[in-house]
Design a protein around this motif. Sequence first.
Motif, mmCIF file in Angstrom:
data_model
loop_
_atom_site.group_PDB
_atom_site.id
_atom_site.type_symbol
_atom_site.label_atom_id
_atom_site.label_comp_id
_atom_site.label_asym_id
_atom_site.label_seq_id
_atom_site.Cartn_x
_atom_site.Cartn_y
_atom_site.Cartn_z
ATOM 1 N N ILE A 249 3.605 -19.515 101.376
ATOM 2 C CA ILE A 249 3.639 -18.962 102.706
ATOM 3 C C ILE A 249 4.670 -17.985 102.797
ATOM 4 C CG2 ILE A 249 4.040 -19.285 105.037
ATOM 5 C CD1 ILE A 249 2.518 -22.236 104.462
ATOM 6 N N VAL A 250 5.900 -18.215 102.282
ATOM 7 C CA VAL A 250 7.226 -17.543 102.434
ATOM 8 C C VAL A 250 6.981 -16.292 101.332
ATOM 9 C CG1 VAL A 250 8.313 -18.864 103.459
ATOM 10 C CG2 VAL A 250 8.636 -18.637 100.945
ATOM 11 N N GLY A 251 6.173 -16.358 100.318
ATOM 12 C CA GLY A 251 5.831 -15.381 99.411
ATOM 13 C C GLY A 251 5.035 -14.421 99.946
ATOM 14 N N MET A 252 4.699 -14.346 101.229
ATOM 15 C CA MET A 252 4.181 -13.146 101.756
ATOM 16 C C MET A 252 5.185 -12.157 102.278
ATOM 17 S SD MET A 252 0.635 -13.061 102.002
ATOM 18 C CE MET A 252 0.372 -12.408 103.469
ATOM 19 N N GLN A 253 6.204 -12.481 102.321
ATOM 20 C CA GLN A 253 7.273 -11.765 102.814
ATOM 21 C C GLN A 253 7.616 -10.415 102.344
ATOM 22 O OE1 GLN A 253 10.576 -10.956 100.832
ATOM 23 N NE2 GLN A 253 11.210 -9.567 102.780
ATOM 24 N N PRO A 254 7.377 -10.213 101.005
ATOM 25 C CA PRO A 254 7.553 -8.481 100.723
ATOM 26 C C PRO A 254 6.430 -7.609 101.218
ATOM 27 C CG PRO A 254 7.671 -9.969 98.493
ATOM 28 C CD PRO A 254 7.241 -10.822 99.950
ATOM 29 N N ILE A 255 5.011 -8.479 101.283
ATOM 30 C CA ILE A 255 4.104 -7.970 102.092
ATOM 31 C C ILE A 255 4.297 -7.496 103.487
ATOM 32 C CG2 ILE A 255 1.485 -7.929 102.467
ATOM 33 C CD1 ILE A 255 0.948 -9.628 100.160
ATOM 34 N N TRP B 147 -2.780 -1.924 104.044
ATOM 35 C CA TRP B 147 -3.169 -2.861 105.040
ATOM 36 C C TRP B 147 -4.233 -3.794 104.584
ATOM 37 C CZ3 TRP B 147 -1.026 -3.644 109.469
ATOM 38 C CH2 TRP B 147 -0.525 -2.728 110.074
ATOM 39 N N ILE B 148 -5.232 -3.317 103.540
ATOM 40 C CA ILE B 148 -6.161 -4.065 102.928
ATOM 41 C C ILE B 148 -5.476 -5.212 102.185
ATOM 42 C CG2 ILE B 148 -8.059 -4.264 101.223
ATOM 43 C CD1 ILE B 148 -8.873 -1.372 101.864
ATOM 44 N N GLY B 149 -4.562 -4.793 101.659
ATOM 45 C CA GLY B 149 -3.680 -6.067 100.903
ATOM 46 C C GLY B 149 -2.992 -7.145 101.885
ATOM 47 N N THR C 198 -3.092 -12.548 103.770
ATOM 48 C CA THR C 198 -3.237 -13.160 105.034
ATOM 49 C C THR C 198 -4.311 -14.342 104.943
ATOM 50 O OG1 THR C 198 -2.202 -11.514 106.480
ATOM 51 C CG2 THR C 198 -3.293 -13.450 107.528
ATOM 52 N N VAL C 199 -5.532 -14.055 104.443
ATOM 53 C CA VAL C 199 -6.657 -14.738 104.125
ATOM 54 C C VAL C 199 -6.224 -15.919 103.131
ATOM 55 C CG1 VAL C 199 -8.875 -14.926 103.490
ATOM 56 C CG2 VAL C 199 -8.421 -13.151 104.909
ATOM 57 N N GLY C 200 -5.562 -15.426 102.419
ATOM 58 C CA GLY C 200 -5.157 -16.311 101.239
ATOM 59 C C GLY C 200 -4.096 -17.455 101.892
ATOM 60 N N VAL C 201 -3.099 -17.090 102.592
ATOM 61 C CA VAL C 201 -2.307 -18.117 103.142
ATOM 62 C C VAL C 201 -2.902 -19.050 104.086
ATOM 63 C CG1 VAL C 201 -0.421 -18.293 104.619
ATOM 64 C CG2 VAL C 201 -0.285 -16.347 102.964
ATOM 65 N N GLY D 2 -6.521 -19.490 97.585
ATOM 66 C CA GLY D 2 -5.682 -18.811 98.229
ATOM 67 C C GLY D 2 -4.505 -18.123 97.637
ATOM 68 N N MET D 3 -4.087 -18.652 96.592
ATOM 69 C CA MET D 3 -3.121 -18.116 95.811
ATOM 70 C C MET D 3 -3.621 -16.706 95.016
ATOM 71 S SD MET D 3 -0.539 -19.762 92.787
ATOM 72 C CE MET D 3 -0.081 -21.206 93.939
ATOM 73 N N GLY D 4 -4.694 -16.913 94.729
ATOM 74 C CA GLY D 4 -5.211 -15.674 94.004
ATOM 75 C C GLY D 4 -5.393 -14.516 94.894
ATOM 76 N N LEU D 5 -5.883 -15.019 96.252
ATOM 77 C CA LEU D 5 -5.998 -14.025 97.103
ATOM 78 C C LEU D 5 -4.622 -13.209 97.736
ATOM 79 C CD1 LEU D 5 -8.802 -15.379 99.625
ATOM 80 C CD2 LEU D 5 -9.027 -13.459 98.025
ATOM 81 N N VAL D 6 -3.580 -14.165 97.670
ATOM 82 C CA VAL D 6 -2.093 -13.499 97.959
ATOM 83 C C VAL D 6 -1.901 -12.528 96.658
ATOM 84 C CG1 VAL D 6 0.219 -14.284 98.141
ATOM 85 C CG2 VAL D 6 -1.657 -15.542 99.220
ATOM 86 N N VAL D 7 -1.950 -13.217 95.394
ATOM 87 C CA VAL D 7 -1.801 -12.101 94.271
ATOM 88 C C VAL D 7 -2.556 -10.952 94.319
ATOM 89 C CG1 VAL D 7 -1.665 -12.063 91.641
ATOM 90 C CG2 VAL D 7 -1.160 -14.201 92.856
ATOM 91 N N LEU D 8 -3.830 -10.883 94.821
ATOM 92 C CA LEU D 8 -4.600 -9.841 94.944
ATOM 93 C C LEU D 8 -3.946 -8.732 95.923
ATOM 94 C CD1 LEU D 8 -7.013 -8.095 93.967
ATOM 95 C CD2 LEU D 8 -8.245 -9.371 95.722
ATOM 96 N N GLY D 9 -3.486 -9.376 96.969
ATOM 97 C CA GLY D 9 -3.261 -8.566 98.193
ATOM 98 C C GLY D 9 -1.694 -8.066 97.792
ATOM 99 N N ILE D 10 -0.887 -8.745 97.091
ATOM 100 C CA ILE D 10 0.167 -8.404 96.625
ATOM 101 C C ILE D 10 0.076 -7.050 95.721
ATOM 102 C CG2 ILE D 10 2.212 -8.638 95.043
ATOM 103 C CD1 ILE D 10 1.940 -11.788 96.417
#
Length: 334
Positions: free
Chosen positions: A137-143, A162-164, A169-172, A310-318
């Motif tokens: 969850i806190v790994g979203m900080q850079p995004i 914005w897409i990322g 957000t969906v991943g989290v 969810g982790m995969g989606l976060v990585v993709l967004g990143i």
Amino acid sequence: MWQGVSTCEWAGLAIDYALPDFIETLFLSAKKIFSATPANLLFFGAPALFVVLWSTGFIGAKMGLPYAEPATFLAIRFFAVAAILAVVAGLTGAAWPDNHTDKAHIAAVGLLVHGIYLGGIFGGISLGVTAGDSALIVGMQPILTAVLVGPILGETVRARQWIGFVIGTVGVTLVSWRYIDDLDSTLTGVVLCVVAVMGMSLGTIYQKRFCAQMNLLTGSCIQFLAAALFMLLIAVAWESGQVNWTGEFVFALGWLVIVLSLGAMTLLWLLVRAQAATQVASLFFLVPPVTALIAWPLFGETLTLKSVIGMGLVVLGILLVKHDRSETSRKEVG
């Protein structure tokens, strides 16, 4: 603008932007590693060491929280770090801020980066959020910093970013979904982790705006002292203040004070000073999976299918956000 875009088209767009950058990153990393000489292997190992050390912060919180309440735990930790930094600053003759305005700005960063950020993480874990999920969850900080806080610094936010952000957000949300049934405690912990993200993001932007020239020793001392006083107030108001000084708690406290607050933070600043700021920022994206891997054998935490997706989606967004920022940086350099 994005109306009428099908799911397949969204996926294709994401892969089109993210996959080339991911492959390029892997290739360049492998090239650097295999071409490294013994003299600079330590330099390439420093980022990996930082990721591992930073990831253990979530583990230390999980290990120590059974023996002390969150604010009490953090107050002890912050006072200890501030005391050590004050002694080192005195021995080295480091310069202290010479006006109250600078001190106030530095203290404000301490409240956000240490008080709100770590307070949210410790509070979330104490309410049942796993170490791995809190790290994700806190790994979203850079995004969040790149997309929402970036405009404050005059940075352009592109559609790809914005897409990322949306994908991340969906991943989290998927990771947090298993806590929905427990509205009174664990979901509150998720909210605290989200608040932690906001604290770190705002603290980062505040640091860049008002405290860029602070002395690292004395400035950090003021920041930790401000956070310690903040946590002390919370502990006095809402906690019992009891601490069970077991060997496990002492180990966790010592690890967080010496290895995390002093060691990992020093390593972070050294990496940034080596003119690898963008690379250092991307290192935080590796913290969630490393934390999850460490927490698995220590605490028996398991990754659900939703958590993995969810982790995969976060990585993709990143990757989407990072690709766009890297492209912008290359244009500016050129």
